[in-house]
Write an enzyme that holds these catalytic residues in place. Structure first.
Site, PDB file in Angstrom:
ATOM      1  CB  CYS A 164       7.350 -17.257  -7.152  1.00 28.62           C
ATOM      2  SG  CYS A 164       7.285 -16.338  -8.701  1.00 28.62           S
ATOM      3  CG  HIS A 211     -25.154 -19.417  16.320  1.00 31.17           C
ATOM      4  ND1 HIS A 211     -24.794 -18.129  16.016  1.00 31.17           N
ATOM      5  CD2 HIS A 211     -25.218 -20.085  15.154  1.00 31.17           C
ATOM      6  CE1 HIS A 211     -24.677 -18.017  14.712  1.00 31.17           C
ATOM      7  NE2 HIS A 211     -24.931 -19.185  14.158  1.00 31.17           N
ATOM      8  CG  MET A 258     -29.616 -26.035   6.804  1.00 30.63           C
ATOM      9  SD  MET A 258     -29.396 -27.478   5.794  1.00 30.63           S
ATOM     10  CE  MET A 258     -28.200 -28.398   6.691  1.00 30.63           C
ATOM     11  CE  LYS A 280     -28.631 -33.670  13.582  1.00 30.76           C
ATOM     12  NZ  LYS A 280     -29.341 -32.440  13.281  1.00 30.76           N
ATOM     13  NE  ARG A 311     -21.955 -31.602  15.211  1.00 31.96           N
ATOM     14  CZ  ARG A 311     -22.863 -30.656  15.098  1.00 31.96           C
ATOM     15  NH1 ARG A 311     -23.716 -30.664  14.111  1.00 31.96           N
ATOM     16  NH2 ARG A 311     -22.940 -29.682  15.981  1.00 31.96           N
ATOM     17  NE  ARG A 354     -33.126 -33.095  16.433  1.00 28.90           N
ATOM     18  CZ  ARG A 354     -32.235 -32.574  17.274  1.00 28.90           C
ATOM     19  NH1 ARG A 354     -31.001 -32.398  16.897  1.00 28.90           N
ATOM     20  NH2 ARG A 354     -32.565 -32.257  18.489  1.00 28.90           N
ATOM     21  N   GLY A 381     -26.256 -25.211  13.246  1.00 28.52           N
ATOM     22  CA  GLY A 381     -27.154 -24.079  13.444  1.00 28.52           C
ATOM     23  C   GLY A 381     -27.581 -23.374  12.169  1.00 28.52           C
ATOM     24  CE1 TYR A 420      10.441 -22.017  -6.414  1.00 30.54           C
ATOM     25  CE2 TYR A 420      11.944 -23.467  -7.615  1.00 30.54           C
ATOM     26  CZ  TYR A 420      11.354 -22.222  -7.440  1.00 30.54           C
ATOM     27  OH  TYR A 420      11.671 -21.197  -8.274  1.00 30.54           O
ATOM     28  CB  SER A 454       9.862 -18.933 -11.149  1.00 31.72           C
ATOM     29  OG  SER A 454       9.076 -18.654 -10.023  1.00 31.72           O
TER      30      SER A 454
HETATM   31  C1  PEP Z   1       3.164 -13.359 -10.327  1.00 36.82           C
HETATM   32  O1  PEP Z   1       2.782 -12.690 -11.262  1.00 36.82           O
HETATM   33  O2  PEP Z   1       2.628 -14.408  -9.964  1.00 36.82           O
HETATM   34  C2  PEP Z   1       4.321 -12.927  -9.530  1.00 36.82           C
HETATM   35  C3  PEP Z   1       4.803 -13.688  -8.588  1.00 36.82           C
HETATM   36  O3  PEP Z   1       4.784 -11.673  -9.757  1.00 36.82           O
HETATM   37  P1  PEP Z   1       4.104 -10.349  -9.224  1.00 36.82           P
HETATM   38  O4  PEP Z   1       3.048 -10.742  -8.270  1.00 36.82           O
HETATM   39  O5  PEP Z   1       5.181  -9.552  -8.604  1.00 36.82           O
HETATM   40  O6  PEP Z   1       3.585  -9.757 -10.495  1.00 36.82           O
END
Ligand code: PEP
Ligand code: MG
Length: 916
Positions: free
Chosen positions: A872, A480, A107, A26, A350, A96, A105, A892, A805
């Site tokens: 993963c 709000h 503070m 502000k 803002r 303010r 809203g 990836y 992975s």
């Molecule tokens: C992990 O451990 O990150 C994984 C992908 O395997 P899970 O979640 O099946 O143990």
């Protein structure tokens, strides 16, 4: 000497927009506007650094800060030709908050500061308007008492209600000067009775009290919850803005309002806003009176009078100012203004909070309009918001049927888009309690909660977090409830004035539809502003309808087109590939439609749970010897093969990383009497024997027990069956012209020898399959890295693994030593006590677990420079973690299907942020 106070406006404008960290959002923008020649009432900002100093000093303002405030005040008095506390020409101030990132809203604010028994008379004379003067004074006593003195505003509101009741008046605007004056006396008596001392009459004491209160409000519960939700660090602190008051409550040529340069709900490029004649700022934001629309376009058919019609000149100036500011900041602006006797003043600008849908539309429109380029457009987006484009909407047909059956209860303002269904909660506490009760239930059994309030106040925040959607009877699009709900991405309907909310009877009703809190369902459509009695079913989003269901043409959906545009641009910039975690052909197909470039994790255990297979799985696990185990496991082969055929076909031409069986075996065995009896029959043994074998499988710590690669090492027939199913499936589908690209990985290895042993079994089985079929099938064999020892010895592991992975779920579990299943009992407290910044299972702990990932990448590459690296764990769909994986050089990330677009955008943002 450190400068703690910066003036703005008038002839001494010391700040600008680049000083956000020091002056807060502000404060820096007030200075920026003043610098642009926009009418801003002058004032000064006490910096965010002072907030920290104040807290360090035990909630005391340091002496040099007080000196600098005095000096700035002197300048302001000179500039205005008015003096704080002067009975003839009093200077009145607003105080303010203003943090770096806006916290709407959350503070405290004090307006009309400087009024006392003497200056109120001066103000009455000077304005020739005693009613205005006493209205301002009573507001000040209320607000100051509430915020600074801790005397709750309800005590004062009761008095106003009493007066209205006695005089038969309905609106505040009907109350006379004399009546306000009398109320001021009563208000002061309340304060005296509560605190045993008089309401402070010394304006300097008032000012320091107001400044302290704003600093204190940085640490209120609601502010803390809001910061946690929006990841605003506690150390940032708030600035305090002390500004000359301008008055929107001086009469019918006055008013106050808020405006957006584009619609914050939909993103449509229309000037948008709300105002109230003869009112002060808090009346608009608090939702006490339902405000009027600013433009004729907005007012269309409503019978309401827009500012454009009521004050055309002021409107024009406001419009031009707002456009100028949008162009200047190159972003949608959210502005506050006051009109004092026909003169416009800007009180704030803002970058406006917006819904996910609006955010996306605005960024894309601004690129189209040439205001920003596509890279900037992408950077502006919040990657998590994309999930909202994919969120369900109500089924239009069912809605029509509900309407026909008279079950549409009411219409309100479409304040936050999306569909929400749930049981009615009438208070924040109730919403929290209902939601907590549901937490232990399976997600498919949860009913959800909709918070239904006359109006919400910042104290309701915890309830809003717990609720699926928010419904209020009062308040406008900028109330709000609306602002906060949009920020949270929750469906919200506001200002549904025909709803009768009876807190005592615990009902919500319209006419003869009566719903009971805690028992009945209510459905709200935040995109249409509609409220339905009962439970509507949700329907796939337009993006799903185009991409997955194929029931909608791309050209018929603007939402889809925007989604597609973002994906197209993101694909241009990102380096990371995005795969998905899927173990059914359906999930694989959905993810592919959303842009997944393969499967990064196909968990095979889910395939084992299906009804027709579980007996064979159990037979295998409970078998008495290797012979019996081999006989049982082979029964699973046709099922597994079919599963893989389906998935390879869905992912034709894209890699599919299959993981060998991972979970502890006891998860599959029957623990109930009936299941054990069935197993006894299949195995031809007594129930007691089955019980005995089940008990033998019991583990004290199954997550660290007989699971992962340990299963295949003790029962090689299991992995041989799985490897055979993969190889045969690939060979089979390739005969139909499908390009199957399996990659197989071994879970939970800690030493390279575990991998080597397993891999040898797999290669052996592949050779057997090839021999039987006269084929030359081969696939990459890799491993998950999810045990710290594997990460630390990754150079050795890479001798056998063609790819890694990272299973960051287990890596977090084993790295921290926090059980994935039990950490819910302490992690929230760890976060609230700041032992940890975030739940490390949601957002990767970059410092520790991330370091394990980094070490493993480095060591793995040393042995095998072309080793493929991916992740993963759940973190593959978390934008911050995705950016970390990009910086660490992974190839990836893999995440659940609905997070694929999020990861795609985050991956592009990671590249663009590096370019800075
Ligand atoms: C992990 O451990 O990150 C994984 C992908 O395997 P899970 O979640 O099946 O143990
Ligand atoms: Mg794991």
């Amino acid at each position: 000497m450190t400068k703690h106070v910066y003036t703005f406006g008038g002839d001494r404008n010391e700040g600008n927009a680049s000083m956000r960290n020091l002056l807060g959002g502000k404060g820096c923008n007030l200075a920026e506007m003043a610098g642009l020649g926009i009418p801003v009432p002058p004032g000064f900002t006490v910096t965010t650094d002072v907030c920290t100093l104040y807290n360090q000093a035990g909630k005391q303002l340091p002496a040099d800060v007080v000196e600098q405030i005095k000096e700035a005040l002197k300048w302001l008095e000179g500039n205005q030709g008015r003096t704080l506390g002067n009975a003839e020409k009093p200077l009145l101030l607003s105080v303010r908050s203003g943090a770096r990132d806006s916290m709407p809203g959350m503070m405290d604010t004090v307006l009309n500061l400087g009024l006392n028994d003497a200056t109120v008379e001066g103000l009455a004379k000077a304005s020739n308007n005693p009613r205005f003067a006493y209205d301002s004074y009573r507001r000040f006593i209320m607000m100051y008492s509430d915020v600074v003195l801790d005397v709750h505003k309800d005590h004062f509101e009761e008095k106003i209600e009493e007066l209205k009741h006695k005089t038969g008046k309905k609106l505040d605007t009907e109350i006379t000067a004399e009546e306000w004056k009398q109320l001021c006396g009563e208000f002061k008596a309340i304060v005296k009775a509560k605190l045993g001392r008089d309401f402070p009459q010394d304006p300097w004491e008032q000012l320091l009290g107001g400044i302290r209160a704003v600093f204190n409000s940085w640490d209120t519960e609601r502010a803390i919850i809001y910061r946690r939700m929006n990841k605003i660090p506690d150390e940032w602190g708030t600035a305090v803005n002390v500004q000359t008051m301008v008055f929107g409550n001086m009469g019918d040529d006055c008013g106050t309002g808020v405006a957006f340069t584009r619609d914050p709900g939909t993103g449509e490029p229309y000037f948008y806003g709300e105002y109230l004649i003869n009112a002060q700022g808090e009346d608009v934001v608090a939702g006490i009176r339902t405000p009027q629309p600013i433009t004729k376009y907005q007012a269309a058919d409503s019978g309401l009078k827009s500012l454009e019609e009521v004050m055309p000149d002021v409107y024009k100036e406001l419009y031009d100012t707002c456009q100028k500011l949008e162009k200047h900041f190159k972003n949608m602006q959210d502005l506050e203004f006051t009109i004092q006797q026909g003169r416009l003043y800007m009180l704030q600008t803002r970058n406006g909070k917006r819904t996910a849908l609006a955010g996306i539309r605005i960024a894309l429109d601004m690129v189209k309009e040439g205001m920003i380029d596509e890279q900037e457009g992408l950077k502006r987006l919040n990657a998590d918001d994309l999930t909202q484009l994919l969120a369900p909407i109500f089924d239009a047909k069912e809605k029509a049927a509900f309407k026909k059956a008279g079950k549409m209860m009411a219409k309100g303002l479409p304040a936050g888009p999306g569909a929400a269904v749930g049981l009615i909660a009438l208070s924040a506490e109730e919403a929290v309690a209902l939601a907590e009760k549901e937490e232990s239930l399976d997600p498919s059994k949860r009913k959800g909660v909709v918070l239904v309030r006359i109006e919400t106040s910042p104290e309701d925040l915890a309830g809003m977090v717990a609720a699926k959607g928010i419904l209020t009877a009062r308040g406008g699009m900028t109330s709000h409830a609306a602002v906060v709900a949009r920020g949270m991405g929750k469906p919200c309907v506001c200002g549904a004035s025909s709803l009768v909310i009876d807190v005592a009877k615990r009902t919500v009703s319209v006419g003869d539809i009566v719903l009971k809190a805690g028992e009945d369902f209510i459905s709200i459509d935040g995109s249409a502003g509609e409220i339905y009695a009962g439970k509507l079913s949700a329907f796939p989003s337009e993006v799903n309808q185009v991409l997955v269901e194929k029931t909608l043409k791309p050209e018929a959906s603007e939402t889809f087109q925007r989604f597609a545009q973002i994906m197209e641009w993101s694909n241009k910039y990102r380096a990371l590939k995005v795969r998905t975690n899927a173990d059914t052909p359906h999930d694989a197909a959905v993810a592919r439609a959303f842009g997944a470039q393969g499967i990064g994790l196909c968990r095979t255990e889910h395939m084992f749970f299906e009804d027709e297979r579980i007996p064979a799985v159990r037979e295998f696990i409970l078998a008495k010897d290797e012979e019996a185990r081999k006989a049982a496991v082979i029964k699973l082969l046709p099922y597994q093969r079919k599963d893989f055929e389906g998935i390879f076909t869905a992912m034709n031409g894209l890699p599919v990383t299959v993981r060998l069986l991972d979970p502890p075996l006891h998860e599959f065995v029957p623990h109930d009497e009936k299941g054990q009896a069935e197993m006894a029959k299949v195995l031809g043994v007594t129930i007691e024997e089955v019980k005995h074998r089940v008990e033998k499988l019991h583990e004290f710590n199954p997550m660290m027990g007989h699971r992962g690669c340990r299963l295949g090492i003790t029962y090689p027939e299991l992995i041989r069956m799985q490897m055979r199913a993969i190889a045969e499936a690939a060979i089979n589908v390739s005969k139909q012209g499908v390009k199957a690209m399996p990659e197989v990985m071994v879970p939970l290895i800690g030493t390279v020898k575990e991998l080597k042993f397993t891999k040898d079994q797999m290669l052996d089985e592949i050779a057997a399959v090839n021999k039987e079929n006269g084929t030359d099938f081969m696939c990459p064999i890799g491993t998950m890295i999810e045990i710290p020892r594997a990460a630390i010895t990754a150079d050795k592991v890479a001798e056998e693994a063609e790819f890694f992975s990272f299973g960051t779920n287990d890596l977090t579990q084993m790295g921290f030593g926090y059980s994935r299943d039990d950490s819910g009992s302490f992690l929230p407290e760890y976060v609230s006590k700041k032992i940890l910044e975030d739940d490390p299972f949601q957002s990767l702990d970059q410092e520790g677990i991330g370091e394990l990932v980094r070490i493993a990448c480095e060591k793995g590459r040393k042995t095998r420079p072309d080793i493929k690296l991916g992740v993963c764990g759940e973190h593959g769909g978390d934008p911050r973690s995705v950016k970390f994986f990009h910086r660490t050089g992974l190839a990836y990330v893999s995440c659940s299907p609905y997070r694929v677009p999020v990861a795609i955008l985050a991956a592009a943002q990671a590249v663009l942020e590096e370019k800075k």
